[in-house]
Design a protein around this motif. Structure first.
Motif, PDB file in Angstrom:
ATOM      1  N   LEU A 209      83.808 -38.454 117.785  1.00 22.44           N
ATOM      2  CA  LEU A 209      85.105 -38.610 118.423  1.00 22.44           C
ATOM      3  C   LEU A 209      85.566 -37.295 119.036  1.00 22.44           C
ATOM      4  CD1 LEU A 209      86.922 -40.652 115.638  1.00 22.44           C
ATOM      5  CD2 LEU A 209      85.739 -41.547 117.663  1.00 22.44           C
ATOM      6  N   ASP A 210      86.320 -37.378 120.113  1.00 21.56           N
ATOM      7  CA  ASP A 210      86.923 -36.189 120.708  1.00 21.56           C
ATOM      8  C   ASP A 210      87.975 -35.618 119.762  1.00 21.56           C
ATOM      9  OD1 ASP A 210      85.394 -36.554 122.962  1.00 21.56           O
ATOM     10  OD2 ASP A 210      87.005 -37.470 124.137  1.00 21.56           O
ATOM     11  N   VAL A 211      88.161 -34.309 119.854  1.00 20.05           N
ATOM     12  CA  VAL A 211      89.195 -33.612 119.084  1.00 20.05           C
ATOM     13  C   VAL A 211      90.092 -32.884 120.068  1.00 20.05           C
ATOM     14  CG1 VAL A 211      89.692 -31.867 117.325  1.00 20.05           C
ATOM     15  CG2 VAL A 211      87.655 -33.321 117.117  1.00 20.05           C
ATOM     16  N   LYS A 212      91.376 -33.102 119.948  1.00 18.02           N
ATOM     17  CA  LYS A 212      92.333 -32.528 120.886  1.00 18.02           C
ATOM     18  C   LYS A 212      92.271 -31.000 120.869  1.00 18.02           C
ATOM     19  CE  LYS A 212      97.195 -32.835 122.247  1.00 18.02           C
ATOM     20  NZ  LYS A 212      98.511 -33.460 121.939  1.00 18.02           N
ATOM     21  N   GLY A 213      92.133 -30.409 122.043  1.00 17.50           N
ATOM     22  CA  GLY A 213      92.197 -28.962 122.178  1.00 17.50           C
ATOM     23  C   GLY A 213      90.902 -28.219 122.004  1.00 17.50           C
ATOM     24  N   VAL A 214      89.817 -28.914 121.620  1.00 16.67           N
ATOM     25  CA  VAL A 214      88.533 -28.228 121.430  1.00 16.67           C
ATOM     26  C   VAL A 214      87.419 -29.062 122.057  1.00 16.67           C
ATOM     27  CG1 VAL A 214      89.287 -27.111 119.297  1.00 16.67           C
ATOM     28  CG2 VAL A 214      88.081 -29.292 119.176  1.00 16.67           C
TER      29      VAL A 214
ATOM     30  N   ASP B 180      77.080 -48.072 117.327  1.00 18.19           N
ATOM     31  CA  ASP B 180      77.171 -49.473 117.722  1.00 18.19           C
ATOM     32  C   ASP B 180      78.565 -50.031 117.464  1.00 18.19           C
ATOM     33  OD1 ASP B 180      74.424 -49.778 118.522  1.00 18.19           O
ATOM     34  OD2 ASP B 180      73.904 -49.728 116.394  1.00 18.19           O
ATOM     35  N   ALA B 181      79.204 -49.594 116.374  1.00 13.44           N
ATOM     36  CA  ALA B 181      80.524 -50.114 116.014  1.00 13.44           C
ATOM     37  C   ALA B 181      81.658 -49.207 116.476  1.00 13.44           C
ATOM     38  CB  ALA B 181      80.611 -50.317 114.505  1.00 13.44           C
ATOM     39  N   VAL B 182      81.497 -47.898 116.302  1.00 12.65           N
ATOM     40  CA  VAL B 182      82.559 -46.947 116.643  1.00 12.65           C
ATOM     41  C   VAL B 182      82.490 -46.616 118.132  1.00 12.65           C
ATOM     42  CG1 VAL B 182      83.504 -44.650 116.232  1.00 12.65           C
ATOM     43  CG2 VAL B 182      82.582 -45.977 114.315  1.00 12.65           C
ATOM     44  N   VAL B 183      83.567 -46.929 118.839  1.00 11.03           N
ATOM     45  CA  VAL B 183      83.645 -46.676 120.274  1.00 11.03           C
ATOM     46  C   VAL B 183      84.651 -45.551 120.502  1.00 11.03           C
ATOM     47  CG1 VAL B 183      84.131 -47.663 122.540  1.00 11.03           C
ATOM     48  CG2 VAL B 183      83.190 -49.115 120.714  1.00 11.03           C
ATOM     49  N   ALA B 184      84.177 -44.406 120.959  1.00 13.95           N
ATOM     50  CA  ALA B 184      85.052 -43.261 121.206  1.00 13.95           C
ATOM     51  C   ALA B 184      85.814 -43.460 122.508  1.00 13.95           C
ATOM     52  CB  ALA B 184      84.234 -41.977 121.264  1.00 13.95           C
ATOM     53  N   VAL B 185      87.141 -43.459 122.417  1.00 12.40           N
ATOM     54  CA  VAL B 185      87.978 -43.633 123.601  1.00 12.40           C
ATOM     55  C   VAL B 185      88.497 -42.257 124.020  1.00 12.40           C
ATOM     56  CG1 VAL B 185      89.955 -44.819 124.604  1.00 12.40           C
ATOM     57  CG2 VAL B 185      88.693 -45.878 122.705  1.00 12.40           C
ATOM     58  N   PRO B 186      88.179 -41.799 125.214  1.00  8.63           N
ATOM     59  CA  PRO B 186      88.613 -40.464 125.648  1.00  8.63           C
ATOM     60  C   PRO B 186      90.114 -40.414 125.908  1.00  8.63           C
ATOM     61  CG  PRO B 186      87.563 -41.601 127.463  1.00  8.63           C
ATOM     62  CD  PRO B 186      87.380 -42.485 126.261  1.00  8.63           C
ATOM     63  N   ALA B 187      90.699 -39.256 125.688  1.00 10.15           N
ATOM     64  CA  ALA B 187      92.115 -39.068 126.012  1.00 10.15           C
ATOM     65  C   ALA B 187      92.330 -39.282 127.503  1.00 10.15           C
ATOM     66  CB  ALA B 187      92.564 -37.670 125.603  1.00 10.15           C
ATOM     67  N   ASN B 188      93.400 -39.966 127.852  1.00 11.55           N
ATOM     68  CA  ASN B 188      93.749 -40.242 129.246  1.00 11.55           C
ATOM     69  C   ASN B 188      92.690 -41.070 129.959  1.00 11.55           C
ATOM     70  OD1 ASN B 188      96.106 -38.561 129.012  1.00 11.55           O
ATOM     71  ND2 ASN B 188      94.749 -36.785 129.228  1.00 11.55           N
ATOM     72  N   GLY B 189      91.878 -41.788 129.173  1.00 12.53           N
ATOM     73  CA  GLY B 189      90.850 -42.635 129.759  1.00 12.53           C
ATOM     74  C   GLY B 189      90.870 -44.011 129.130  1.00 12.53           C
TER      75      GLY B 189
ATOM     76  N   ALA C  56      96.454 -29.565 111.471  1.00 12.11           N
ATOM     77  CA  ALA C  56      96.973 -28.205 111.652  1.00 12.11           C
ATOM     78  C   ALA C  56      97.893 -28.108 112.860  1.00 12.11           C
ATOM     79  CB  ALA C  56      95.810 -27.223 111.793  1.00 12.11           C
ATOM     80  N   ASP C  57      97.752 -29.013 113.807  1.00  9.83           N
ATOM     81  CA  ASP C  57      98.554 -28.972 115.033  1.00  9.83           C
ATOM     82  C   ASP C  57      99.894 -29.693 114.916  1.00  9.83           C
ATOM     83  OD1 ASP C  57      96.442 -27.608 116.108  1.00  9.83           O
ATOM     84  OD2 ASP C  57      95.795 -29.221 117.450  1.00  9.83           O
ATOM     85  N   LEU C  58      99.988 -30.656 114.007  1.00 13.61           N
ATOM     86  CA  LEU C  58     101.220 -31.442 113.956  1.00 13.61           C
ATOM     87  C   LEU C  58     101.732 -31.719 112.560  1.00 13.61           C
ATOM     88  CD1 LEU C  58     100.479 -35.200 114.895  1.00 13.61           C
ATOM     89  CD2 LEU C  58      98.836 -33.657 113.894  1.00 13.61           C
ATOM     90  N   GLY C  59     101.015 -31.287 111.509  1.00 12.62           N
ATOM     91  CA  GLY C  59     101.443 -31.538 110.141  1.00 12.62           C
ATOM     92  C   GLY C  59     101.113 -32.953 109.704  1.00 12.62           C
TER      93      GLY C  59
ATOM     94  N   ILE D 122     100.485 -44.500 118.886  1.00 13.54           N
ATOM     95  CA  ILE D 122     101.225 -44.043 117.708  1.00 13.54           C
ATOM     96  C   ILE D 122     101.938 -42.763 118.109  1.00 13.54           C
ATOM     97  CG2 ILE D 122     101.060 -43.142 115.346  1.00 13.54           C
ATOM     98  CD1 ILE D 122      98.664 -44.980 114.916  1.00 13.54           C
ATOM     99  N   GLU D 123     103.181 -42.679 117.763  1.00 10.89           N
ATOM    100  CA  GLU D 123     104.010 -41.543 118.139  1.00 10.89           C
ATOM    101  C   GLU D 123     103.341 -40.217 117.762  1.00 10.89           C
ATOM    102  OE1 GLU D 123     108.530 -39.973 117.066  1.00 10.89           O
ATOM    103  OE2 GLU D 123     107.975 -42.065 116.716  1.00 10.89           O
ATOM    104  N   GLY D 124     103.216 -39.313 118.738  1.00  5.25           N
ATOM    105  CA  GLY D 124     102.640 -37.994 118.495  1.00  5.25           C
ATOM    106  C   GLY D 124     101.143 -37.899 118.684  1.00  5.25           C
ATOM    107  N   LEU D 125     100.454 -39.046 118.889  1.00  2.00           N
ATOM    108  CA  LEU D 125      99.002 -39.056 119.035  1.00  2.00           C
ATOM    109  C   LEU D 125      98.597 -39.570 120.413  1.00  2.00           C
ATOM    110  CD1 LEU D 125      98.020 -40.566 115.561  1.00  2.00           C
ATOM    111  CD2 LEU D 125      98.146 -38.144 116.202  1.00  2.00           C
ATOM    112  N   SER D 126      97.349 -39.315 120.776  1.00  2.00           N
ATOM    113  CA  SER D 126      96.830 -39.810 122.053  1.00  2.00           C
ATOM    114  C   SER D 126      96.627 -41.310 121.975  1.00  2.00           C
ATOM    115  CB  SER D 126      95.498 -39.122 122.379  1.00  2.00           C
ATOM    116  OG  SER D 126      95.662 -37.727 122.513  1.00  2.00           O
ATOM    117  N   SER D 127      97.165 -42.044 122.930  1.00  2.00           N
ATOM    118  CA  SER D 127      97.015 -43.495 122.952  1.00  2.00           C
ATOM    119  C   SER D 127      95.612 -43.870 123.423  1.00  2.00           C
ATOM    120  CB  SER D 127      98.068 -44.121 123.861  1.00  2.00           C
ATOM    121  OG  SER D 127      97.913 -43.670 125.195  1.00  2.00           O
ATOM    122  N   ILE D 128      95.251 -45.139 123.219  1.00  2.00           N
ATOM    123  CA  ILE D 128      93.947 -45.619 123.669  1.00  2.00           C
ATOM    124  C   ILE D 128      94.129 -46.847 124.536  1.00  2.00           C
ATOM    125  CG2 ILE D 128      92.714 -44.638 121.717  1.00  2.00           C
ATOM    126  CD1 ILE D 128      92.527 -47.436 120.503  1.00  2.00           C
TER     127      ILE D 128
END
Length: 234
Positions: free
Chosen positions: A13-18, A60-69, A152-155, A223-229
């Motif tokens: 999965l993508d990680v925000k900021g890295v 096969d099961a886990v589908v990574a959804v990119p931020a803003n995509g 660490a970024d949002l508590g 979800i409030e504060g997180l990247s939507s999919i």
């Protein structure tokens, strides 16, 4: 070490900021962790001990959804009642076993938005027969999950709007404060059953409003504060 064939790369999965990815190990799911959803599924909403099931942690099961995509996923075979379930996903960042509720947050790497896609008719048939749920829950493309935001970024996240729209129409709209079992309580209980390790994901349950989708539908989960999919059913 050599293998008889090349092993698959892990889901990641993508990680925000890295640029580094979060490799997925296992996917644990909590059943009926919102009272209103328990009621709509015909169950008792009382605060009984949480129960768990698993999805595959592979690509096969886990589908990574990119931020803003967005991603396209196929309508699965052998079902006529294909449902969405929007969930807060908790990513584990260090090994823990039999951890207390007070210590549970220390194991969290970050959070994301996920969809527990479900072949509801097949799940119901298995439940009625007293058989495992795998064909209803653990099929290919059953776990679209978005970019992770490090704790660490949002508590800690213990509150915030959780919402899903289908073709722009709101279908789920609740708050994380309505979880029957909090994130820390879920981690603590799960760690009594399994040793949790880095790469594990926990899908923490869905609010009321689950329902069917068909080919051509577009789902947006947030979800409030997180990247939507954004997920398109093809």
């Amino acid at each position: 070490m050599t293998y008889v064939f090349n092993p698959s790369l892990p889901a990641a999965l993508d990680v925000k900021g890295v640029q580094d990815k979060f490799p997925v190990r296992r996917v644990y799911c909590v059943g009926r962790n919102y009272a209103a959803h328990a009621i709509e599924m015909g169950s008792d909403p009382d605060r009984e001990p949480p129960f768990f099931f698993c999805k595959p942690g592979d690509v096969d099961a886990v589908v990574a959804v990119p931020a803003n995509g967005s991603v396209d996923i196929p309508y699965p075979p052998l079902t006529e009642n294909y449902h969405y379930e929007t969930e807060l996903v908790v990513a584990i960042g260090k090994p823990v076993k039999d951890i207390s509720v007070a210590q549970a947050a220390s194991s969290i790497f970050g959070y994301g938005v996920g969809l527990d896609m479900t072949r509801r008719d097949l799940q119901a048939t298995m439940r009625e027969q007293g058989r495992p749920w795998e064909i209803g829950k653990a099929f290919d493309y059953s776990a679209p999950i978005g970019e992770l935001t490090p704790i660490a970024d949002l508590g800690e996240i213990n509150a915030g709007n959780i919402k899903l729209t289908v073709n722009g129409e709101t279908r789920q709209d609740s708050d994380l404060t309505h979880l029957i079992w909090s994130v820390s309580e879920v981690i603590s209980r799960l760690s009594q059953l399994f040793e949790l390790k880095p790469g594990d994901l926990i899908m923490t349950g869905t609010p009321a409003g689950v329902g069917p989708v068909v080919t051509g539908d577009t789902l947006v989960a947030s979800i409030e504060g997180l990247s939507s999919i954004r997920v398109n059913i093809k």
